[in-house]
Design an enzyme around this catalytic site. Structure first.
Site: not given
Ligand code: NAD
Length: 480
Positions: A175, A284, A384
């Site tokens: 997804k 991240c 963050e």
């Molecule tokens: P997010 O948590 O909003 O979304 C991430 C994914 O989860 C998206 O595909 C979203 O549609 C999905 N999602 C949202 N709600 C959900 C739910 N209730 N159940 C299941 N899936 C759901 O994060 P974002 O804003 O897209 O990404 C930014 C964040 O990701 C930042 O905090 C960043 O640090 C982190 N990140 C971490 C890494 C790592 O490797 N540690 C890499 C990239 C980004």
């Protein structure tokens, strides 16, 4: 009616329309215009994809490792052959500069190549139990994996999870983030053309709270890999706990980048700017807290100001140093943190605003920003921001540097700049983070294990550790 391309789900080796008939717009962050219409998946679409992945799981697990490797090598080659259109799609969808999108395509190819090369070398163990027993271990795939992907490096993060999961013999339902679905679906199409059997890799696009939620709760999912924010990761972990399903979480960071007085200050300043402007700080592992020894603080800040003035900002297709933020929400969030920085009594050594250039007015741009006068307990030093905002914090000795570096809920990465080998290794051991870079921020590659201490996550991706996350160990003991 928009003439933007339409992105459907990818299930059983083919494009599948949204069962509800609903589609939403994916926008170009540089202009706000529609890049694509994307299928809004629901529980029914997820169910179809998971059942398909379940049907394919047994036969894919039985494909010999070397044959699986052949498919993955072909995917790596196809990604390289299609690097330009893939990079352009990523730039239009995510906003990142073209050369950074090209580099993401190359990293994606490397993931497939790396795990293709590793999978036929994964030897298990025999366990000494004396002459009356033969005891050995086997690595076995989990079955159906759910992969939830964020918007900041959509193709690369898909590849980071897909390649080891497939190499290990698992099937996938992915997804992508709703804002950036294009290249994930394209990757599944490429994999299918490269001989990946139908049903082994499926993508259901849609909103997190609908499609993502249905996926992580689906009773036929055997393992969940989630990359995204801490609050969503906590929800996903709770869903996994309900069914006792293993989960890998790659969450956020507030990573320290530490400049000691004996460092090469030119390299450190250049590294610090790259650590916060690459992908407009939406990484991240961004180096968002710059810890500087007080004796060189002003010299370093002078260099940062000079370097940030040279950072070019513009639409990703023009390949500047920094593109826009990927979503309007994120743009508002970052601007909120700029306001907060002033409320908390800090000041901007440079940046701090939306660019005034009228050519950038339609997009979600912010200037690269250096914040000085920051103390570790402030919210801007703890939360963050996920944007090009660098918080500079002075320290007086090594012990204080380590204490401030670890003074966060997160623990993803850390940077160390010093010419002392002893200090580098001593501090690297004292830092509570999953990955430490010395004298080059973002050092490492697909080969180096990556993941969080503390609230930055659970489990590791990349490297051989990344492959082990997709394998379960079984021991077999035979009475002779
Ligand atoms: P997010 O948590 O909003 O979304 C991430 C994914 O989860 C998206 O595909 C979203 O549609 C999905 N999602 C949202 N709600 C959900 C739910 N209730 N159940 C299941 N899936 C759901 O994060 P974002 O804003 O897209 O990404 C930014 C964040 O990701 C930042 O905090 C960043 O640090 C982190 N990140 C971490 C890494 C790592 O490797 N540690 C890499 C990239 C980004």
């Amino acid at each position: 009616m928009s003439d933007a391309p339409v992105i459907h789900h990818f299930i059983h080796g083919a494009a599948v329309e949204s069962s509800s008939g609903d589609y939403f717009d994916s926008l170009d962050p540089a202009t706000g215009s529609v890049v694509a219409r994307v299928a809004a998946g629901n529980a029914q679409d997820v169910d179809a994809a998971v059942h398909d992945a379940r049907s394919a799981a047994g036969s894919w697990a039985d494909v010999t490792p070397v044959q699986r490797a052949h498919v993955l090598f072909r995917i790596a080659a196809a990604l390289r052959a299609e690097a330009e259109p893939l990079a352009l799609a990523e730039t239009l969808d995510n906003g990142k500069p073209l050369s950074q999108a090209r580099s993401d395509v190359e990293s994606s190819a490397r993931y497939f190549e790396y795990y293709a090369g590793a999978v036929d070398k994964l030897q298990a163990e025999t366990i000494p139990m004396g002459p009356d027993y033969l005891s050995y271990t086997r690595f076995e795939p989990y079955g159906v994996t759910a992969q939830v992907i964020p918007w900041n490096a959509p193709l690369q993060q898909a590849a980071r999870g897909f390649a080891p999961a497939l190499a290990a013999g698992n099937t996938i339902v992915a997804k992508p983030a709703e804002d950036t679905s294009l290249t994930c679906v394209r990757l599944a199409e490429i994999a299918s053309r490269c001989g990946l059997p139908d049903g082994v890799l499926n993508v259901v696009t849609g909103l997190g709270e609908v499609t993502g939620d249905a996926l992580v709760r689906h009773p036929e999912v055997d393992k969940i890999a989630f990359t995204g924010s801490l609050p969503t990761g906590q929800l996903v972990m709770k869903a996994a706990a309900d069914r006792v399903v293993p989960v890998t979480l790659e969450l956020g960071g507030k990573s320290p980048n530490i400049v000691f007085a004996d460092a090469d200050l030119d390299s450190a300043a250049a590294g610090a700017i790259r650590a916060i402007t690459l992908n407009a700080g939406q990484i991240c592992s961004a180096g968002s807290r710059l810890l500087v020894h007080r004796s060189v603080h002003d010299e370093v800040v002078q260099r940062l100001v000079a370097l940030s003035a040279r950072v070019t900002v513009g639409p990703g297709v023009r390949d500047p140093d920094m593109g826009p933020l990927t979503t309007e929400d994120q743009w508002r969030r970052v601007r909120g943190y700029l306001d907060l920085a002033l409320e908390e009594g800090t000041s901007f050594a440079s940046g701090g605003k939306v660019p005034t250039d009228s050519a950038l007015r339609g997009g979600w741009f912010v200037e690269p920003t250096i914040v000085v006068g920051v103390a570790s307990q402030m919210r801007i030093a703890q939360e963050e921001i996920f944007g090009p905002v660098l918080c500079v914090i002075p320290f007086d000795d090594d012990a204080e540097a380590v204490q401030i570096a670890n003074d966060t809920d997160f623990g993803l990465v850390a940077g160390i700049w010093t010419t002392s080998l002893s200090r580098a290794h001593r501090v690297a051991a004292q830092i509570k983070a999953g990955q430490v870079f010395v004298n080059e921020y973002f050092a490492g590659g697909v080969e180096t294990p990556f993941g969080g201490y503390k609230r930055s996550g659970i489990g590791r991706e990349k490297g051989l550790e990344g492959l082990r996350q997709y394998l379960q160990v079984k021991s077999v003991t035979v009475r002779i």
